[in-house]
Design an enzyme around this catalytic site. Structure first.
Site, short mmCIF file in Angstrom:
data_model
loop_
_atom_site.label_atom_id
_atom_site.label_comp_id
_atom_site.label_asym_id
_atom_site.label_seq_id
_atom_site.Cartn_x
_atom_site.Cartn_y
_atom_site.Cartn_z
N GLU A 1 0.02 -5.74 8.47
CA GLU A 1 1.18 -4.93 7.92
C GLU A 1 0.68 -3.85 7.02
O GLU A 1 1.27 -3.49 5.74
CB GLU A 1 2.14 -5.88 7.08
N GLY A 2 -0.53 -3.19 7.14
CA GLY A 2 -1.17 -2.20 6.31
C GLY A 2 -1.84 -3.06 5.46
O GLY A 2 -1.28 -3.78 4.49
#
Ligand SMILES: Cc1cc2nc3c(=O)[nH]c(=O)nc-3n(C[C@H](O)[C@H](O)[C@H](O)COP(=O)(O)OP(=O)(O)OC[C@H]3O[C@@H](n4cnc5c(N)ncnc54)[C@H](O)[C@@H]3O)c2cc1C
Length: 598
Positions: free
Chosen positions: A407-408
């Site tokens: 998610e980054g």
């Protein structure tokens, strides 16, 4: 709080940095309604009965087991909380769907599978699909009949997702796009029926496609051997002239980045929710262990060193929860107000999440680092047993680590936090200039050492939070002035500023929760929460001081440096407080309840 009040109460994304938030306008977990409590209980019971008893079988990747659990979760409505009723879901509010992520968050690999399915596996089609695509896919995803997955990452492009090399070429008859390339690290990839896959059309038009498992030219690699979340399916996907019908283009050609980035906002907040669910269970497991394990003829729970750790674990979880649901309600309120203004469902949901993208990035870092802290100390409290596969905490430790990567990565999210704040300021969405100049002026004036309104029992805490904000404005404002366009090459400074922002947002969320509780409960009933707040504020002040000091020393010199160092000291000066005694009081509640108390 009625809808109108809630809507009026929502600050714009990032605005908390320059405006004072009001406790009565802040959603806190104690505001959950009856239905939300029921959903929470339902998730807990699903984990306790369906998932945790077979956790070893899940981790050994018993064929068919994970998909069958996804189906079971679907039968109980746990996959469709965010999906409108017209598409087979339950059409619940954003807080309720966040609660599902929290409630199922303690289910190890199962939580990952569910989060990927309901998040990146379903939402791209729900938000960007045509009516026909939604009817065909989302209805099946909402019940679990089909499982969803998301292919963005490639061997050569992870953080730099737009650097993808997978291509999509229109076939000569104009009926298909032919996909060629490879995706890696794809969660649920081994059993999903439908995938959102990103590829470039005509060389540079980054585009999303809906790919079904059965499409010609689509194959998958073997399961990856991972450090943790061993029961979560993670594979590579291969596309060799994979024939994707043109009607399966998702959104517009060349607009795939809008899908990729928007989906991540919601995913980041939901990841925080899942880490919270995991943390609460890890704390309970560790409390139980500390109370029963004896050394030197007494339970290790009696030792101050252990009490310190357990208290810290609970504090970090509680403050993260405060920030999480404060933001979830903002998104809820914004979404509702947009729908009431006549905007379509998908535009409203995405617009709401985009408005609070800064906070979503903060929550992603906050939750993933909170859980890593909790499970790391959990292992430590278990001693040698914590290192054994026989004890669930060792699994929690291994499974937690991934959260800082997907998610980054947390580095990318930290960069984004500052980047988004500055971009919004430049576009006039966020008025940072006025407040930043106000702080500069204040620095030149004689300091005000009073704690504010004497009749307000939280005056000094409020002043401290206001000062944290001044510390950020002073540091970030001076860094921008000094370094201008070169600031983005000074990532160390950006990391410092992001840390200051994360601590400040979290501290303010915790303070607002305590003040709101104070107005609804007797004073003594909130002693635990007040202790949690005060210890966290004391820690946050120290952390903000360190981050600010480092940042300032990186770009300022001479008189300016000295003046700003005095400023950062002044803005992070907290009242003396006996944190040791407070932690002991905090932990005694954990011991009484024999679990994470709330
Ligand atoms: C178990 C697992 C499941 C996953 N599931 C999915 C999935 O379902 N779908 C999917 O598409 N992807 C998935 N991913 C991929 C995941 O999103 C990427 O691993 C992640 O985005 C990081 O990319 P990377 O691994 O290429 O690391 P890199 O981008 O190579 O990063 C390596 C390091 O460099 C840092 N870095 C990179 N760029 C910068 C920069 N500009 N400034 C500072 N530091 C930087 C990173 O923070 C990191 O510390 C999954 C990964 C794993 C491990």
């Amino acid at each position: 709080m009625d809808t109108a009040t809630q809507t009026a109460a929502s600050l714009k994304g990032g605005e908390w940095l320059i405006k004072e938030s009001q406790p009565e306008e802040t959603f806190i977990p104690e505001d959950f309604n009856e239905e939300q409590h029921m959903v929470k209980d339902m998730c807990a019971s699903f984990l306790d009965t369906e998932v945790l008893p077979i956790i070893q079988r899940i981790d050994s990747m018993e064929p068919g087991l994970m998909p069958s659990l996804v189906v079971k979760a679907g039968e109980q409505g746990l996959l469709g909380t965010a999906v409108p009723e017209s598409l087979g879901g339950l059409g619940k509010d954003f807080i309720t769907s966040t609660l599902v992520n929290e409630g199922l968050g303690g289910g190890f690999s199962f939580s990952v599978a569910i989060a990927a399915h309901t998040g990146i596996g379903t939402l791209p089609i729900l938000y960007f699909g045509t009516d026909a695509q939604k009817e065909k896919y989302v209805t099946k995803l909402a019940t679990g009949e089909w499982k969803g997955s998301y292919g963005l990452t490639e061997p050569g492009s992870g953080s730099d997702a737009l650097g993808a090399k997978t291509t999509a070429t229109l076939s000569s008859d104009g009926k298909f796009y032919l996909l060629n390339g490879q995706k890696c690290w794809i969660t649920n990839g081994g059993f999903a029926d439908v995938y959102t896959v990103f590829a470039k059309v005509d060389g540079d038009k980054f585009t999303a496609f809906i790919v079904e498992r059965g499409f010609e030219g689509f194959t998958q690699g073997p399961e990856e051997h991972k450090m943790g979340i061993k029961g979560s399916s993670t594979v590579q996907l291969y596309f060799q002239d994979c024939k994707v019908p043109v009607e399966n283009v998702l959104g517009e050609i060349g607009r795939g980045h809008i899908i990729a980035f928007n989906i991540l906002n919601v995913g980041r907040l939901k990841l925080c929710a899942a880490t919270l669910g995991g943390a609460k269970r890890a704390i309970t497991t560790t409390v139980e262990y500390a109370l029963t394990r004896e050394q030197f003829k007494e339970p290790i729970a009696h030792f101050g060193a252990i009490q310190h750790k357990l208290a810290e674990m609970a504090i970090k979880a509680w403050v993260s929860e405060s920030a999480l649901y404060r933001t979830a309600e903002w998104i809820d309120a914004k979404e509702r107000s947009m729908i009431e203004a006549g905007k379509p469902f998908n535009e409203s949901t995405l617009g709401a999440a985009e408005e609070y993208a800064i906070e979503c990035a903060i929550l992603k870092v906050l939750g993933s680092e909170m859980l890593d802290y909790v499970v790391d100390e959990g292992v430590q409290i278990h001693g040698g047993n914590g290192y054994s596969d026989e004890y669930i905490i060792s699994k929690a430790y291994r499974d937690s680590r991934i959260n800082r990567i997907y998610e980054g990565t947390n580095e990318i999210n930290r960069l984004l936090i500052v980047d988004m704040v500055l971009k919004r300021a430049m576009k006039g969405r966020l008025d940072l200039m006025g407040p930043a100049m106000g702080v500069q002026k204040e620095l030149m004036s004689i300091p005000d050492f009073g704690s504010g309104d004497d009749s307000d029992p939280f005056a000094s805490e409020k002043k401290l939070i206001a000062n944290f904000k001044k510390a950020i404005l002073m540091t970030a404002g001076a860094a921008v002035q000094k370094l201008m366009m070169k600031l983005d090459k000074e990532q160390e400074i950006l990391m410092n500023i992001a840390d200051m922002a994360i601590h400040t947002f979290t501290a303010e969320s915790a303070l607002l929760r305590v003040i709101k509780l104070e107005s609804s409960k007797a004073d003594a009933a909130n002693q635990w929460e007040k202790d949690v707040l005060k210890v966290y504020l004391s820690e946050a002040a120290d952390q903000i001081f360190i981050a600010g000091k480092e940042a300032i020393n990186s770009f300022a010199e001479g008189d300016e440096q000295r003046m700003m160092q005095l400023g950062i000291k002044r803005f992070t000066k907290a009242d003396p407080f006996n944190t040791k005694d407070a932690r002991r009081r905090i932990v005694s509640r954990l011991y009484e309840d024999k679990k994470y108390p709330l």
